[in-house]
Design a protein around this motif. Structure first.
Motif, PDB file in Angstrom:
ATOM      1  N   TYR A   1       8.219  -5.710   5.413  1.00 52.16           N
ATOM      2  CA  TYR A   1       7.254  -5.863   4.339  1.00 52.16           C
ATOM      3  C   TYR A   1       6.350  -4.656   4.277  1.00 52.16           C
ATOM      4  O   TYR A   1       6.300  -3.842   5.212  1.00 52.16           O
ATOM      5  CB  TYR A   1       6.444  -7.150   4.486  1.00 52.16           C
ATOM      6  CG  TYR A   1       5.428  -7.145   5.603  1.00 52.16           C
ATOM      7  CD1 TYR A   1       4.152  -6.571   5.426  1.00 52.16           C
ATOM      8  CD2 TYR A   1       5.718  -7.732   6.833  1.00 52.16           C
ATOM      9  CE1 TYR A   1       3.218  -6.581   6.450  1.00 52.16           C
ATOM     10  CE2 TYR A   1       4.790  -7.746   7.852  1.00 52.16           C
ATOM     11  CZ  TYR A   1       3.536  -7.169   7.667  1.00 52.16           C
ATOM     12  OH  TYR A   1       2.624  -7.173   8.670  1.00 52.16           O
TER      13      TYR A   1
ATOM     14  N   HIS B   1       5.129   2.037   1.266  1.00 54.65           N
ATOM     15  CA  HIS B   1       4.877   2.033   2.701  1.00 54.65           C
ATOM     16  C   HIS B   1       5.395   0.722   3.283  1.00 54.65           C
ATOM     17  O   HIS B   1       4.845  -0.344   3.034  1.00 54.65           O
ATOM     18  CB  HIS B   1       3.360   2.179   2.966  1.00 54.65           C
ATOM     19  CG  HIS B   1       3.022   2.150   4.430  1.00 54.65           C
ATOM     20  ND1 HIS B   1       1.758   1.904   4.886  1.00 54.65           N
ATOM     21  CD2 HIS B   1       3.785   2.340   5.528  1.00 54.65           C
ATOM     22  CE1 HIS B   1       1.762   1.937   6.224  1.00 54.65           C
ATOM     23  NE2 HIS B   1       2.987   2.195   6.630  1.00 54.65           N
ATOM     24  N   LEU B   2       6.501   0.822   4.028  1.00 55.05           N
ATOM     25  CA  LEU B   2       7.006  -0.373   4.710  1.00 55.05           C
ATOM     26  C   LEU B   2       6.388  -0.398   6.101  1.00 55.05           C
ATOM     27  O   LEU B   2       6.647   0.487   6.916  1.00 55.05           O
ATOM     28  CB  LEU B   2       8.531  -0.360   4.782  1.00 55.05           C
ATOM     29  CG  LEU B   2       9.260  -0.573   3.451  1.00 55.05           C
ATOM     30  CD1 LEU B   2      10.771  -0.613   3.665  1.00 55.05           C
ATOM     31  CD2 LEU B   2       8.806  -1.839   2.738  1.00 55.05           C
ATOM     32  N   MET B   3       5.581  -1.418   6.352  1.00 53.80           N
ATOM     33  CA  MET B   3       4.766  -1.393   7.566  1.00 53.80           C
ATOM     34  C   MET B   3       5.472  -2.008   8.775  1.00 53.80           C
ATOM     35  O   MET B   3       5.509  -1.428   9.839  1.00 53.80           O
ATOM     36  CB  MET B   3       3.466  -2.159   7.321  1.00 53.80           C
ATOM     37  CG  MET B   3       2.698  -1.671   6.115  1.00 53.80           C
ATOM     38  SD  MET B   3       1.465  -2.911   5.676  1.00 53.80           S
ATOM     39  CE  MET B   3       0.988  -2.359   4.071  1.00 53.80           C
ATOM     40  N   LYS B   4       5.974  -3.189   8.607  1.00 53.28           N
ATOM     41  CA  LYS B   4       6.502  -3.909   9.770  1.00 53.28           C
ATOM     42  C   LYS B   4       7.926  -4.376   9.495  1.00 53.28           C
ATOM     43  O   LYS B   4       8.339  -4.502   8.344  1.00 53.28           O
ATOM     44  CB  LYS B   4       5.634  -5.139  10.047  1.00 53.28           C
ATOM     45  CG  LYS B   4       4.186  -4.816  10.325  1.00 53.28           C
ATOM     46  CD  LYS B   4       3.950  -4.548  11.783  1.00 53.28           C
ATOM     47  CE  LYS B   4       2.462  -4.302  12.039  1.00 53.28           C
ATOM     48  NZ  LYS B   4       2.179  -4.015  13.429  1.00 53.28           N
ATOM     49  N   GLU B   5       8.603  -4.668  10.577  1.00 55.01           N
ATOM     50  CA  GLU B   5       9.989  -5.112  10.423  1.00 55.01           C
ATOM     51  C   GLU B   5      10.353  -6.160  11.460  1.00 55.01           C
ATOM     52  O   GLU B   5       9.707  -6.274  12.504  1.00 55.01           O
ATOM     53  CB  GLU B   5      10.940  -3.913  10.571  1.00 55.01           C
ATOM     54  CG  GLU B   5      10.908  -3.320  11.964  1.00 55.01           C
ATOM     55  CD  GLU B   5      11.998  -2.293  12.236  1.00 55.01           C
ATOM     56  OE1 GLU B   5      12.950  -2.203  11.454  1.00 55.01           O
ATOM     57  OE2 GLU B   5      11.879  -1.592  13.265  1.00 55.01           O
TER      58      GLU B   5
END
Ligand code: FE2
Lengths: 85, 925
Positions: free
Chosen positions: B157, B166-170
């Motif tokens: 997300y 900006h994809l922050m976490k996975e």
């Protein structure tokens, strides 16, 4: 009529050779890949296990507060996108 | 500036072309190659993209690839190292494709496209995120991507703003919501990467109560979801990280049973599992989205990745979370990433401002009226021409209103998995029977030729002789039991064209090409997920391939009958006779077996004689003697037992001479134990037993039929051959061979072919497990068919009248990505599109998107009072949606579509009974 039979024999022969070739390719591939697997992957696996390095998370960890991990994907310099990694 | 996006080698390969930030063309490769979910390099899709703009590859500034192959390879290697040596099989089967193509992407692009420019590699989830955010209506939006797996990421997300993402976490592999869904899809007996929607569609039939559904609690054991929505799996329940995508034994134990046999009965347990899975997915996604909202504080949401095709959940997002608006890429799964890769390069990497919003999915090829009429004329296809658009709309609406099924081929082909009114089949939702009509006419052209017979409760019958209420024999694939079911509908239609012919010693079957054969492939295909399971496979796909077919059934549950009632004879005349009446069924069956095999009757000067031949030396002599003792007194003379009894005589008379012998149908309905008595007695007579095989010889066709049925019910694999007699005074001889050894029989490569057929074809439907027992030329096989649901389309301004949708209606509804409840009062009026839980997977259409489509729906509303149509994809089941006029015409002629509205022309099926499958004459132009 004769021409037909000859043709049939010829195509049959050709297909036979082709199938034979395919089988040989598959065999050689399998043998080579098996070698790579049991030597290359196998040794790496032993090393990974010895050094207790976990490559995949296979178990739950109930006490961890979150499973989110940092990704931080943002715009990078153009050169970075030429790379396949 | 032109930028080309490419996605391939994994799921659905596709190409998309961007011109100065605007998507000008995009298509999936499967539409051109006609191979569903084609993963090969999208050479045809690229060609189309270039042609549509009249440019060449030299005009392309950048090519964007939808993932970083080396990163993905790293993950794959990690799997193999971590799971050594369990992953050996997948290693051997998957490595060649890595070596040959997946790790050589720049080379392949250069070679296939003669492209010498720059190729950029975009992380997979970034490509997903871009495919949704950069073409969405939002300047700023929270982003969620969830799919099977990219390089390492399975869920991510972040936030998009302007041109930046900006994809922050996975969440990282192996925990993956997408793969969980696929695993349960496989567990429930559906095909992975294709039939996930069926599981979603099944879920409302299960218990949607978290407390009462036992599987909901069970599934929570395999996944740990934190309050922030992050999750991880206990991988003991899965095998996909080292083998194919099959559920592990532990998962099967958890879910109380083995993997469901495809097409076997779907029980309440299966429905509950589907419901539990859907609830678990929804709960997890809701937690994730609430967390994403907390982090981003942005009211807009875009989602992408295969999980975004879960339209049941999509319809609930706005009501369950704090987001105010949502947008979804119409091609949300991997196919859509070609758009993402190209847009990411243009906007994010090169920093060009966003100037485009994707408002429609019509990005594929289109054909001008000239091109269409050229095609029609060249192939001598009869058609009429609409006067103008008004005429087109009025006539089409009327045809639909009159319950015709209309193929609708207008404008540019859709992008993404759904037909949205460019390549659709339209029909009347107000008609109560439309669901069945569509299923039979369009989606399930699975028919047999006129020489095929089907086993009914009244014995073998030709399809044409089937009555309306006939009960036919079907196979329950789960238990291998024979079950009689009443037919729901029988269809027959004229067909002329190619049929698939399977012929060898044990199989003789002539079926339409789309017919489903219950088969197991033997050839090892590395891309095949199920290698060791029986599944339905289209006949056409089996031509020239080796496979096995199911043959025998396990058990027969008949009714134990205690007595046989021998009809009495006229009492007045024979009052002196003691009449036999109740005879123990076991005794009677044995006696009848002997009589049918060896017996005859003869009237001789007032004596009603019955003879059963058996030599004194025969090993069966004693047995027969014992049996006759219990029937009536007898004598033995010159190799035959003789009984004189008028009453027996009268009854046995019906069996006539050797060539007329038969077994009364009611006696074939008794229990397995009793059938066995009959069977053994028959075999003692005219049977032989050698090398584990019975062979029964008879000159009676009817008796051969009966013995086949008897054998099937006792679990034998049955084959019959016929010896045609050259002498007209002699009868043909039938040899029925029965054995318990092999339950299946093989079709070799050279034993299947396409042959030309002109005549009637037939099929029937039954309520469950559509595996019919049919035979042709005395060779018995099981084969069958299955069903799927339909979706409604409504104009956007009418939607809230009929459906309980969010307001304003999200644009994603235009792409059939949302499921909303049908309003209570309309449910009964549009049954064909209302799901069991009262919902419908609707498409909304706005006039600017597709004027003709919009107006036809409105016009239909004027006629019927309800401006809603059934919209189903324009394809034969198992094939991709049609692309060209040729595909459309072929589909119409190969199915029961009544009319084809193609451009400004109308083609009527009945006017064109041509030899369709001789497709060479309709070769593409
Ligand atoms: Fe993906």
């Amino acid at each position: 009529m004769k021409m037909d039979t000859l043709k049939k024999i010829f195509t049959g022969f050709k297909n036979g050779i082709k199938n034979f070739g395919n089988i040989i390719t598959i065999l050689i591939n399998t043998v080579l890949l098996a070698f790579v697997y049991f030597v290359g992957v196998g040794v790496s696996s032993i090393f990974a296990k010895l050094s207790r390095k976990k490559l995949l998370e296979l178990k739950l960890s109930k006490q961890a507060p979150t499973y989110w991990s940092d990704l931080g994907l943002k715009k990078k310099p153009l050169e970075d996108y030429y790379r396949q990694f | 500036m032109y930028i080309l996006g490419i996605s391939c080698f994994y799921h659905d390969s596709s190409a998309a072309l961007l011109k100065d930030g605007t998507i000008v063309a995009a298509a999936e490769e499967e539409r051109f190659t006609r191979k569903k979910h084609d993963t090969s390099f999208p050479i045809n899709a690229v060609k189309y993209c270039l042609q549509s703009q009249n440019i060449t590859i030299k005009d392309i500034s950048y090519i964007g690839f939808y993932e970083k192959p080396f990163l993905k390879f790293e993950r794959v290697l990690s799997q193999h190292i971590e799971l050594f040596p369990y992953s050996f099989k997948t290693f051997v089967s998957s490595m060649p494709s890595w070596i040959n193509e997946k790790l050589r992407v720049p080379k392949i692009i250069k070679k296939k496209l003669s492209y010498t420019g720059d190729v950029l590699f975009i992380e997979h989830h970034l490509a997903h995120a871009a495919s949704s955010f950069l073409v969405s209506p939002f300047k700023k939006a929270a982003i969620l991507t969830t799919d099977g797996v990219g390089e390492w990421t399975t869920t991510s997300y972040g936030l998009g703003e302007g041109t930046e993402i900006h994809l922050m976490k996975e969440i990282r592999f192996p925990s993956s919501l997408g793969l969980l869904y696929s695993t349960i899809t496989a567990y429930l007996g559906f095909t992975v990467n294709n039939s996930e929607y069926k599981v979603m569609g099944l879920s409302p039939y299960g218990t949607m109560d978290r407390e009462k559904n036992p599987y909901y609690q069970k599934l929570t054991k395999i996944i740990d979801v934190k309050d922030d929505g992050s999750y991880r799996f206990d991988m003991d329940y899965f095998t996909y990280h080292y083998a194919d995508r099959m559920p592990s034994k532990k998962l099967c134990r958890l879910l109380d049973g083995p993997i469901r046999n495809p097409e076997s009965e779907i029980t309440q347990r299966h429905k509950d599992i589907a419901a539990a899975l859907q609830m678990l997915l929804e709960d997890t996604l809701t937690k994730i989205l609430n967390h994403v909202y907390e982090v981003t504080r942005c009211p807009n949401l875009v989602i992408a990745g295969g999980v975004a095709l879960n339209c049941v959940y999509n319809g609930k997002i706005l009501s369950k979370t704090k987001f105010k608006e949502v947008w979804i890429q119409p091609n949300a799964s991997d196919g859509g990433t070609s758009i993402g890769a190209a847009s990411y390069i243009y906007h994010t990497i090169l920093g060009n401002p966003r100037n485009y919003q994707q408002k429609t999915a019509y990005l594929g090829p289109e054909f001008t009226d000239d091109e269409i009429s050229y095609f029609l004329n060249k192939n001598k296809i009869k058609y009429t021409e609409f006067r103008d658009e008004k005429d087109l709309i009025a006539k089409t609406a009327r045809l639909i209103f009159e319950n015709n099924v209309v193929g609708w081929f207008q404008g540019r082909m859709e992008w993404g998995p759904r037909a949205l009114g460019a390549r659709s089949i339209l029909s009347n939702p107000c008609n109560l029977n439309m669901q069945e009509i569509l299923n039979l006419k369009v989606k399930h052209r699975e028919c047999y030729d006129d020489k095929t017979q089907i086993l009914t409760k009244n014995g073998w019958k030709l399809f044409k002789d089937l009555t309306k209420n006939e009960a036919v024999a079907t196979l329950n694939p789960e238990t291998n039991e024979l079950v009689y079911q009443q037919i729901e509908q029988k269809t027959e239609y004229k067909y002329s064209g190619k049929m698939v012919y399977f012929k060898n010693k044990r199989i003789n079957l002539l079926v339409t090409p789309e017919h489903n054969i219950w088969a197991k492939k033997i050839t090892n295909h590395s891309d095949s997920i199920y290698k060791n399971q029986f599944e339905f496979e289209k006949a056409i796909n089996l031509v020239s391939r080796e496979n096995v077919q199911i043959k025998a059934i396990k058990r027969w549950k008949g009714q134990e009958k205690k007595y046989f009632l021998l009809p009495r004879i006229n009492r007045k005349k024979y009052s002196h006779l003691w009449q036999l009446h109740k005879i123990r069924m076991d005794i009677w069956l044995e006696f009848l077996g002997y009589y049918i095999s060896e017996g005859c009757f003869c009237y001789d000067k007032g004596h009603h004689n019955i003879y059963v031949a058996q030599s004194l030396k025969s090993k069966h002599y004693e047995k027969i003697k014992k049996c006759l003792n219990k029937i009536y007194h007898w004598g033995y003379n010159s190799g035959s037992f003789k009984l004189s009894n008028k009453q027996l005589f009268e009854y046995l008379k019906q069996f006539g001479k050797a060539k007329d012998k038969f077994i009364p149908q009611e006696l074939l309905g008794v229990s397995e134990r009793q059938l066995k008595i009959l069977f053994e007695a028959l075999m003692r007579g005219d049977g032989t037993y050698r090398s584990k095989q019975y062979k029964y010889t008879t000159v009676s066709k009817k008796l051969a039929d009966n013995v086949q049925e008897l054998g099937l019910k006792l679990g034998y694999s049955v084959t019959t051959s016929k010896e045609v007699s050259n002498n007209p005074n002699h009868n043909d001889v039938y040899y029925v061979r029965l054995n318990k050894g092999s339950k299946t029989s093989y079709i070799r490569k050279n034993q299947s072919s396409l042959i030309y057929y002109r005549g009637k074809v037939y099929c029937v439907t039954v309520p469950k497990y559509n595996l019919l027992c049919v035979k042709r030329d005395e060779k018995i096989v099981f084969s069958g068919n299955s069903f799927r649901p339909f979706a409604p389309v409504v104009c956007e301004d009418d939607a809230s009248k009929y459906f309980e949708c969010d307001t304003p209606i999200p644009e994603a509804t235009d792409f059939m990505l949302m499921v909303y409840p049908v309003k209570e009062k309309w449910r009964a009026k549009i049954p064909a599109v209302t799901h069991v839980d009262g919902s419908g997977r609707l498409q909304t259409v706005r006039r600017f998107q597709n004027k003709l489509y919009h107006d036809v729906i409105k016009e239909f509303g004027k006629l019927s009072g309800i401006p809603i149509l059934i919209n189903t994809s324009f394809n034969i089941r198992g094939e991709p949606i049609v692309c060209t006029p040729y595909d459309a015409y072929k589909c119409m002629m190969g199915t029961g579509i009544d009319y084809l509205a193609i451009g400004k022309f109308l083609v009527k099926r009945e006017d064109n009974q041509n030899d369709l499958w001789d497709s060479e004459i309709y070769a593409k132009d």
